[in-house]
Design a protein around this motif. Structure first.
Motif, PDB file in Angstrom:
ATOM      1  N   GLY A  63       1.211  -1.148  -0.229  1.00 16.37           N
ATOM      2  CA  GLY A  63       0.056  -0.430   0.116  1.00 16.37           C
ATOM      3  C   GLY A  63       0.916   1.366   0.275  1.00 16.37           C
ATOM      4  O   GLY A  63       1.817   0.836   0.183  1.00 16.37           O
ATOM      5  N   ASP A  64       0.290   2.403   0.518  1.00 17.76           N
ATOM      6  CA  ASP A  64       0.956   3.514   0.493  1.00 17.76           C
ATOM      7  C   ASP A  64       1.862   3.793   1.511  1.00 17.76           C
ATOM      8  O   ASP A  64       1.367   3.622   2.176  1.00 17.76           O
ATOM      9  CB  ASP A  64      -0.306   4.817   0.257  1.00 17.76           C
ATOM     10  CG  ASP A  64       0.374   6.274   0.261  1.00 17.76           C
ATOM     11  OD1 ASP A  64       0.741   6.809   1.106  1.00 17.76           O
ATOM     12  OD2 ASP A  64       0.556   6.647  -0.812  1.00 17.76           O
ATOM     13  N   ALA A  65       2.884   4.683   1.064  1.00 20.26           N
ATOM     14  CA  ALA A  65       3.809   4.304   2.891  1.00 20.26           C
ATOM     15  C   ALA A  65       3.270   4.882   3.188  1.00 20.26           C
ATOM     16  O   ALA A  65       3.459   4.684   4.640  1.00 20.26           O
ATOM     17  CB  ALA A  65       5.240   4.780   2.102  1.00 20.26           C
ATOM     18  N   ARG A  66       3.088   6.620   3.285  1.00 22.85           N
ATOM     19  CA  ARG A  66       2.105   7.939   4.311  1.00 22.85           C
ATOM     20  C   ARG A  66       1.478   6.805   5.142  1.00 22.85           C
ATOM     21  O   ARG A  66       1.789   7.078   6.613  1.00 22.85           O
ATOM     22  CB  ARG A  66       1.790   8.215   2.638  1.00 22.85           C
ATOM     23  CG  ARG A  66       2.598   9.261   2.361  1.00 22.85           C
ATOM     24  CD  ARG A  66       2.154  10.227   1.548  1.00 22.85           C
ATOM     25  NE  ARG A  66       1.492   9.573   1.047  1.00 22.85           N
ATOM     26  CZ  ARG A  66       1.405  10.159  -0.677  1.00 22.85           C
ATOM     27  NH1 ARG A  66       1.808  11.887  -0.501  1.00 22.85           N
ATOM     28  NH2 ARG A  66       0.565   9.103  -1.494  1.00 22.85           N
ATOM     29  N   ASN A  67       0.482   6.103   4.066  1.00 22.96           N
ATOM     30  CA  ASN A  67      -0.876   5.740   5.348  1.00 22.96           C
ATOM     31  C   ASN A  67      -0.840   4.162   6.643  1.00 22.96           C
ATOM     32  O   ASN A  67      -0.827   4.374   7.085  1.00 22.96           O
ATOM     33  CB  ASN A  67      -1.964   4.992   4.160  1.00 22.96           C
ATOM     34  CG  ASN A  67      -2.443   5.728   3.875  1.00 22.96           C
ATOM     35  OD1 ASN A  67      -2.328   7.218   4.567  1.00 22.96           O
ATOM     36  ND2 ASN A  67      -3.043   5.876   2.451  1.00 22.96           N
ATOM     37  N   ILE A  68       0.867   3.527   5.003  1.00 18.65           N
ATOM     38  CA  ILE A  68       1.467   1.597   6.288  1.00 18.65           C
ATOM     39  C   ILE A  68       2.062   2.768   7.356  1.00 18.65           C
ATOM     40  O   ILE A  68       1.617   2.269   8.095  1.00 18.65           O
ATOM     41  CB  ILE A  68       2.158   1.046   5.123  1.00 18.65           C
ATOM     42  CG1 ILE A  68       0.612   0.735   4.680  1.00 18.65           C
ATOM     43  CG2 ILE A  68       2.530   0.419   6.039  1.00 18.65           C
ATOM     44  CD1 ILE A  68       1.569  -0.377   2.981  1.00 18.65           C
ATOM     45  N   LEU A  69       3.008   3.804   7.099  1.00 13.10           N
ATOM     46  CA  LEU A  69       3.641   4.161   8.331  1.00 13.10           C
ATOM     47  C   LEU A  69       2.751   4.742   9.412  1.00 13.10           C
ATOM     48  O   LEU A  69       3.397   4.593  10.799  1.00 13.10           O
ATOM     49  CB  LEU A  69       4.985   5.542   7.705  1.00 13.10           C
ATOM     50  CG  LEU A  69       5.730   4.950   6.856  1.00 13.10           C
ATOM     51  CD1 LEU A  69       6.511   6.193   6.892  1.00 13.10           C
ATOM     52  CD2 LEU A  69       6.493   2.597   7.671  1.00 13.10           C
ATOM     53  N   CYS A  70       1.648   5.612   9.008  1.00 19.33           N
ATOM     54  CA  CYS A  70       1.060   5.870   9.926  1.00 19.33           C
ATOM     55  C   CYS A  70       0.543   4.517  11.197  1.00 19.33           C
ATOM     56  O   CYS A  70      -0.151   4.578  12.628  1.00 19.33           O
ATOM     57  CB  CYS A  70       0.170   6.922  10.286  1.00 19.33           C
ATOM     58  SG  CYS A  70       0.726   8.550   9.261  1.00 19.33           S
ATOM     59  N   GLU A  71      -0.316   3.716  10.204  1.00 17.61           N
ATOM     60  CA  GLU A  71      -1.200   2.325  10.840  1.00 17.61           C
ATOM     61  C   GLU A  71      -0.141   1.893  11.745  1.00 17.61           C
ATOM     62  O   GLU A  71      -1.009   1.497  12.373  1.00 17.61           O
ATOM     63  CB  GLU A  71      -1.953   2.484  10.070  1.00 17.61           C
ATOM     64  CG  GLU A  71      -2.603   2.751   8.954  1.00 17.61           C
ATOM     65  CD  GLU A  71      -3.660   1.762   7.762  1.00 17.61           C
ATOM     66  OE1 GLU A  71      -3.054   0.844   7.197  1.00 17.61           O
ATOM     67  OE2 GLU A  71      -4.046   2.274   6.591  1.00 17.61           O
TER      68      GLU A  71
END
Length: 162
Positions: free
Chosen positions: A104-112
């Protein structure tokens, strides 16, 4: 809630870029290697693999034939990133780091991941894109700095060797 003997979690986002690898090395040199074997953090290294369709950026005739090849290439890249990160950790005598690959998108994954593991700190590299490119493709570090529910360190690789 963490018990008294649990260490805070540090998440480091990695990809195949030299900036990302530099950020991992920078982190290990400052927060782990000097404290071996009693590290102050539990280390979680995350790689976000884009899915094949988003990596292609288009849909149309022939995409069905291309997707499996792109997906295989993305999986190969993810395996190389994880192997490189493991090698860097071993070279600095940092053992016990957890490594995970998400699609998935790194931005969302890191925050999750930060939320899931109640991380205290997120470390990401800076690609140093200009304002226009950053506006078009989006900046993982900018996004995480604004949306992650923990402190964020954005590591910039020096342009010149010191």
């Amino acid at each position: 809630m963490a018990t008294g003997d649990e260490k805070p979690v540090m998440v480091v986002g990695v990809d195949e870029s030299e900036q990302s690898i530099y950020a991992l090395e920078w982190t290990l040199d400052r927060f782990f290697a000097p404290y071996a074997p009693n590290f102050p953090f539990k280390l979680l290294i995350i790689h976000a693999k884009p899915n094949a369709v988003s990596a292609l950026g288009f849909a149309g005739p022939g995409i069905v034939e291309v997707v499996p090849h792109v997906d295989a290439d993305l999986k190969h890249t993810a395996a190389k990133v994880v192997d490189k990160a493991k090698g860097i950790c071993e070279s600095k005598s940092v053992h016990g780091a957890m490594m995970e690959v998400f699609e998935g998108d790194a931005r969302n994954i890191l925050c999750e991941v930060v939320d899931k593991h109640h991380a205290s700190l997120l470390v990401v590299g800076s690609h140093g894109h200009g304002a226009i490119k950053r506006a078009v493709i989006g900046s993982v570090s900018d996004y995480c700095a604004h949306h992650a529910h923990c402190s964020v360190i954005i590591v910039k690789k020096p342009k010149i060797k010191l």
